[in-house]
Motif scaffolding. Structure first.
Motif, PDB file in Angstrom:
ATOM      1  N   GLN A 108       0.841  -1.194   0.000  1.00 15.66           N
ATOM      2  CA  GLN A 108       0.000   0.000   0.000  1.00 15.66           C
ATOM      3  C   GLN A 108       0.873   1.240   0.000  1.00 15.66           C
ATOM      4  OE1 GLN A 108      -2.751  -0.346   3.328  1.00 15.66           O
ATOM      5  NE2 GLN A 108      -4.303  -1.182   1.967  1.00 15.66           N
ATOM      6  N   LEU A 109       0.387   2.263  -0.688  1.00 23.50           N
ATOM      7  CA  LEU A 109       1.098   3.526  -0.776  1.00 23.50           C
ATOM      8  C   LEU A 109       0.125   4.656  -0.464  1.00 23.50           C
ATOM      9  CD1 LEU A 109       2.798   2.707  -4.164  1.00 23.50           C
ATOM     10  CD2 LEU A 109       4.007   2.848  -1.997  1.00 23.50           C
ATOM     11  N   GLN A 110       0.552   5.565   0.386  1.00 19.30           N
ATOM     12  CA  GLN A 110      -0.304   6.688   0.763  1.00 19.30           C
ATOM     13  C   GLN A 110       0.456   7.980   0.522  1.00 19.30           C
ATOM     14  OE1 GLN A 110      -3.643   6.704   1.998  1.00 19.30           O
ATOM     15  NE2 GLN A 110      -3.313   8.849   1.454  1.00 19.30           N
ATOM     16  N   SER A 123       0.657  12.138   0.364  1.00 24.25           N
ATOM     17  CA  SER A 123       0.078  13.304   1.015  1.00 24.25           C
ATOM     18  C   SER A 123       1.002  14.502   0.829  1.00 24.25           C
ATOM     19  CB  SER A 123      -0.145  13.038   2.509  1.00 24.25           C
ATOM     20  OG  SER A 123       1.089  12.805   3.154  1.00 24.25           O
ATOM     21  N   CYS A 146       5.237   9.909   0.661  1.00 26.12           N
ATOM     22  CA  CYS A 146       4.650   8.645   0.222  1.00 26.12           C
ATOM     23  C   CYS A 146       5.000   7.598   1.270  1.00 26.12           C
ATOM     24  CB  CYS A 146       5.193   8.249  -1.142  1.00 26.12           C
ATOM     25  SG  CYS A 146       4.602   6.641  -1.736  1.00 26.12           S
ATOM     26  N   SER A 180       3.573   0.727   3.001  1.00 24.96           N
ATOM     27  CA  SER A 180       3.281  -0.298   4.001  1.00 24.96           C
ATOM     28  C   SER A 180       3.144  -1.646   3.305  1.00 24.96           C
ATOM     29  CB  SER A 180       2.011   0.040   4.781  1.00 24.96           C
ATOM     30  OG  SER A 180       0.906   0.159   3.922  1.00 24.96           O
ATOM     31  N   THR A 226       9.243   5.758   4.163  1.00 25.53           N
ATOM     32  CA  THR A 226       8.610   6.872   3.462  1.00 25.53           C
ATOM     33  C   THR A 226       9.564   7.453   2.427  1.00 25.53           C
ATOM     34  OG1 THR A 226       7.260   7.426   5.396  1.00 25.53           O
ATOM     35  CG2 THR A 226       7.554   9.152   3.751  1.00 25.53           C
ATOM     36  N   TYR A 243       1.123  11.245  -7.971  1.00 28.25           N
ATOM     37  CA  TYR A 243       0.952   9.882  -7.505  1.00 28.25           C
ATOM     38  C   TYR A 243       2.305   9.285  -7.138  1.00 28.25           C
ATOM     39  CZ  TYR A 243      -3.489  10.244 -10.074  1.00 28.25           C
ATOM     40  OH  TYR A 243      -4.709  10.642 -10.560  1.00 28.25           O
ATOM     41  N   GLY A 296      -0.548   4.422  -5.532  1.00 33.15           N
ATOM     42  CA  GLY A 296      -1.351   5.013  -4.478  1.00 33.15           C
ATOM     43  C   GLY A 296      -2.333   6.019  -5.062  1.00 33.15           C
ATOM     44  N   LYS A 297      -3.216   6.502  -4.212  1.00 34.83           N
ATOM     45  CA  LYS A 297      -4.103   7.577  -4.624  1.00 34.83           C
ATOM     46  C   LYS A 297      -3.301   8.867  -4.720  1.00 34.83           C
ATOM     47  CE  LYS A 297      -8.294   5.580  -2.669  1.00 34.83           C
ATOM     48  NZ  LYS A 297      -9.433   5.774  -1.727  1.00 34.83           N
ATOM     49  N   THR A 304      -2.347  13.039  -4.842  1.00 34.66           N
ATOM     50  CA  THR A 304      -2.505  14.243  -4.053  1.00 34.66           C
ATOM     51  C   THR A 304      -2.374  15.436  -4.995  1.00 34.66           C
ATOM     52  OG1 THR A 304      -1.728  15.459  -2.097  1.00 34.66           O
ATOM     53  CG2 THR A 304      -0.040  14.322  -3.394  1.00 34.66           C
TER      54      THR A 304
END
Length: 126
Positions: free
Chosen positions: A2-4, A6, A21, A24, A77, A94, A117-118, A120
């Motif tokens: 998973q990638l997040q 922000s 980024c 996880s 990160t 992304y 990931g989604k 930003t």
């Protein structure tokens, strides 16, 4: 995996932003991580990529000298420091990952990236 992503927002031309980024489910050392962006009506393009275990980084021509990518293993990160922002940097950003065995961070192409990931949104405007 998973990638997040922000850290996006509205900034004036000439300003700075730092994108994060958070990864996880995998170890940064085994993957190449990239930042990509897509502006309205345009194709997604590579901004910057990194292979943290090899020390390999690459940048797209439009951002060379202004953006810097880095990785923090303690936080799993990857960061993208963006300086001297221009209106043409406006896009959804992304982060993406792929096993480094299957991807060359030095090329930083959208093709080949396996996990996304989604995005930003970054808006550069006065």
């Amino acid at each position: 995996v998973q990638l997040q992503a922000s850290g996006g927002g509205l900034v004036q031309p000439g300003g700075s932003l730092r994108l994060s980024c958070v990864a996880s489910g995998f170890n940064l050392d085994d993957y190449s991580i990239g930042w990509f962006r897509q502006a309205p009506g345009k194709e997604r393009e590579g901004v910057s990529c990194i292979s943290t275990s090899d020390g390999i980084t690459s940048y797209g021509d439009p951002v060379k000298g202004r953006f810097a990518i880095s990785g923090d293993h303690t936080r799993n990160t990857v960061y993208l420091q963006m300086n001297s922002l221009k209106p043409e940097d406006t896009a959804v950003y992304y982060c993406a990952a792929q096993l480094k065995l299957f991807y060359r961070a030095s090329l930083c192409t959208t093709q080949g990236m396996g996990y996304w990931g989604k995005g930003t949104l970054v808006t550069v405007s006065s």
